[in-house]
Design an enzyme around this catalytic site. Structure first.
Site, short mmCIF file in Angstrom:
data_model
loop_
_atom_site.label_atom_id
_atom_site.label_comp_id
_atom_site.label_asym_id
_atom_site.label_seq_id
_atom_site.Cartn_x
_atom_site.Cartn_y
_atom_site.Cartn_z
N HIS A 56 0.82 -1.27 -0.18
CA HIS A 56 -0.07 0.04 0.11
C HIS A 56 0.80 1.28 0.12
O HIS A 56 1.06 1.72 0.98
CB HIS A 56 -0.85 -0.08 1.34
CG HIS A 56 -1.82 1.05 1.19
ND1 HIS A 56 -3.26 0.89 1.93
CD2 HIS A 56 -2.15 2.15 0.74
CE1 HIS A 56 -4.12 1.92 1.64
NE2 HIS A 56 -3.27 2.85 1.08
N HIS A 58 1.64 5.10 -1.97
CA HIS A 58 1.22 6.07 -3.03
C HIS A 58 2.40 6.66 -3.64
O HIS A 58 3.20 7.41 -3.05
CB HIS A 58 0.30 7.16 -2.40
CG HIS A 58 -1.13 6.54 -1.80
ND1 HIS A 58 -2.35 6.37 -2.61
CD2 HIS A 58 -1.41 5.94 -0.55
CE1 HIS A 58 -3.22 5.93 -1.76
NE2 HIS A 58 -2.67 5.74 -0.68
N LEU A 59 2.61 6.61 -4.96
CA LEU A 59 3.67 7.05 -5.71
C LEU A 59 3.33 8.48 -6.56
O LEU A 59 4.25 8.89 -7.08
CB LEU A 59 4.27 6.12 -6.45
CG LEU A 59 5.09 4.94 -5.86
CD1 LEU A 59 5.66 3.94 -6.86
CD2 LEU A 59 6.00 5.24 -4.90
N ASN A 90 -5.00 6.21 -7.23
CA ASN A 90 -5.51 7.25 -7.25
C ASN A 90 -4.49 8.31 -7.73
O ASN A 90 -4.25 9.27 -7.02
CB ASN A 90 -6.08 7.53 -5.96
CG ASN A 90 -5.24 7.50 -4.68
OD1 ASN A 90 -4.05 6.92 -4.65
ND2 ASN A 90 -5.24 8.24 -3.44
N ASP A 150 -8.68 2.76 -3.23
CA ASP A 150 -8.20 3.31 -2.12
C ASP A 150 -8.27 4.93 -2.19
O ASP A 150 -7.64 5.55 -3.14
CB ASP A 150 -6.76 2.89 -1.49
CG ASP A 150 -6.16 3.48 -0.40
OD1 ASP A 150 -6.88 3.11 0.69
OD2 ASP A 150 -5.31 4.37 -0.35
N ASN A 276 -6.30 9.37 6.96
CA ASN A 276 -7.57 8.62 6.79
C ASN A 276 -6.98 6.98 6.60
O ASN A 276 -6.39 6.64 5.79
CB ASN A 276 -7.94 8.88 5.42
CG ASN A 276 -9.39 8.06 5.03
OD1 ASN A 276 -9.62 7.11 5.58
ND2 ASN A 276 -9.93 8.66 3.95
N ASP A 303 0.81 2.64 3.70
CA ASP A 303 0.05 3.67 3.18
C ASP A 303 0.67 5.06 3.23
O ASP A 303 0.38 6.12 3.42
CB ASP A 303 -1.15 4.01 4.24
CG ASP A 303 -2.47 4.90 3.72
OD1 ASP A 303 -2.21 5.21 2.34
OD2 ASP A 303 -3.28 5.24 4.25
#
Length: 428
Positions: A56, A58-59, A90, A150, A276, A303
């Site tokens: 999990h 985010h890049l 996302n 996500d 979140n 995350d």
């Protein structure tokens, strides 16, 4: 490719041994190994683990390169001991087509610091209305196996059922961001004593727990796999434990920050603590630690959510949600799980490497540190203690909740298929 001899490493925290790497694989593990012409790394009792796997991350690329890029994100990953990360969908545009997931995958191939496996969106544009091209993303060069909206919940039960049915055909998994949107409208932090005292909109635990309860039942009905992202409440733990006792094919993750931080920190109104799902209570934190120790929660996932300075350096209500985590995850797990006696280092390898690799079907990662296996490895100085300084981060963003906090452990070396990506704490 040159040979590397790691001398005197505690493999999974055991007795010191030597590990010989040759040609991208572990050639031998034992005592008093030698190899002519090999580069020697004196481990001096540091702990050697299989390269970490993050299910999990985010890049941000494409679309939010001001926050992070695949290159900077994978540099941060290597700094934290990771050799494989799964990139959430996302982005802008959303990774909901074969073309976008292939773009992310190729950027990962070019970066060279760790393997990048894109996660495909469940629904078109993350809008929750229509299934995305799940089969096409799976059949693409990226070989997508994990799908998630996500950042948003797949809140429609029919859409979630259809997604579970679709991925079952090729052994995929839907990773759910469990957040009932109607119960969290205007929510700013965990609903409880602190939110009431501060006058901030509360985010009830039931908003997470109700979705998890629904989805494990859907997974049982369909006979498919569901994965719960960033589980954060004691009630969620009990639902997952019940589901597993019924034989439902559910897995769950917890973030490092939910293992350490509580909603009491929100009293500072510092937006670095806005995340979140929100930081919960001390009771929740203790339940999460116990669940990770007993296997109810399967893995730790960061995350990692980078944001530019201006998105965090503002009033609480306007601030973006999220924290960076790749470069501090292992230290937080050592502090909360190893130093407390809840897990040994073999348990850490299981929760942060082998199990996430298995859930995401990351071939060649999460393998044992033994002869014939890929040399995806990380070496950790577990005796180190020091304050977190985000100025030294490889990530493009600095939104860490640990700035100035003393944490144990420091990754000194990372190898990706035998090639050093981090040496003596410095990226190669």
């Amino acid at each position: 490719m040159s040979k590397t001899l790691i001398r005197g490493a505690k493999v999974l925290g055991g007795e010191p041994q030597d590990v010989l790497i040759d040609g991208g694989v572990v050639e031998a593990v034992g005592r008093d190994l030698s190899a002519e012409g090999a580069e020697v790394v004196e481990a001096d009792g540091k702990v050697l683990l299989p390269g970490l796997v993050d299910l999990h991350t985010h890049l941000r690329e494409p679309g939010r390169e001001d926050s992070e890029t695949v290159l900077t994100g994978t540099r941060a990953a290597a700094s934290g001991g990771y050799t494989n990360v799964f990139a959430m969908a996302n982005t802008f545009p959303v990774a909901d087509t074969a073309g976008v997931v292939e773009q992310v995958w190729r950027l990962g191939q070019e970066s060279g610091y760790c393997d990048v496996q894109p996660i495909g969106a469940v629904t078109v544009g993350l809008e929750g209305a229509k299934l995305a091209e799940l089969g096409a993303m799976h059949e693409s060069a990226a070989g997508v196996t994990v799908f998630s909206d996500d950042g948003k919940c797949v809140h429609d039960a029919v859409i979630m059922r259809r997604a579970l049915e679709y991925v079952k055909a090729f052994g995929g998994v839907v990773a759910q961001h469990a957040q009932e949107p109607r119960l969290t409208e205007g929510a700013q932090m965990n609903e409880g004593v602190v939110s009431a005292e501060l006058g901030l909109g509360g985010w009830p635990a039931v908003a997470e727990e109700s979705i998890i309860a629904r989805d494990v039942l859907l997974a049982e009905h369909v006979g498919s796999r569901v994965h719960i992202c960033h589980l954060s409440t004691a009630g969620s733990v009990e639902i997952v434990r019940w589901a597993k006792s019924r034989g439902i094919d559910v897995t769950a993750e917890v973030t490092p920050h939910h293992l350490l931080l509580t909603d009491e920190l929100v009293r500072s109104y510092n937006p670095v603590y806005k995340v979140n799902p929100p930081l919960r209570t001390e009771r929740d934190v203790m339940a999460l630690r116990e669940a990770l120790a007993d296997g109810t929660i399967d893995i730790v996932a960061t995350d990692h959510a980078p944001h530019p300075h201006e998105d965090k350096d503002c009033e609480w209500a306007a601030a973006a949600m999220g924290m960076v985590g790749l470069e501090t995850a292992l230290s937080v797990v050592q502090a909360t799980m190893v130093d407390t006696g809840l897990l040994d280092w073999a348990g850490v390898a299981d929760r942060m490497s082998s199990k996430p690799a298995k859930i995401g079907q990351a071939t060649g990662h999460g393998r044992p540190v033994s002869a014939g296996e890929p040399a995806n490895l990380t070496l950790v100085d577990t005796e180190y203690r020091g304050p977190v300084d985000p100025a030294g981060f490889a990530s493009r963003s600095r939104n860490t909740p640990y700035e100035g906090r003393e944490l144990p452990g420091r990754v000194t070396h990372t190898w990706l298929r035998g090639k050093a990506t981090l040496v003596d704490g410095k990226l190669t």
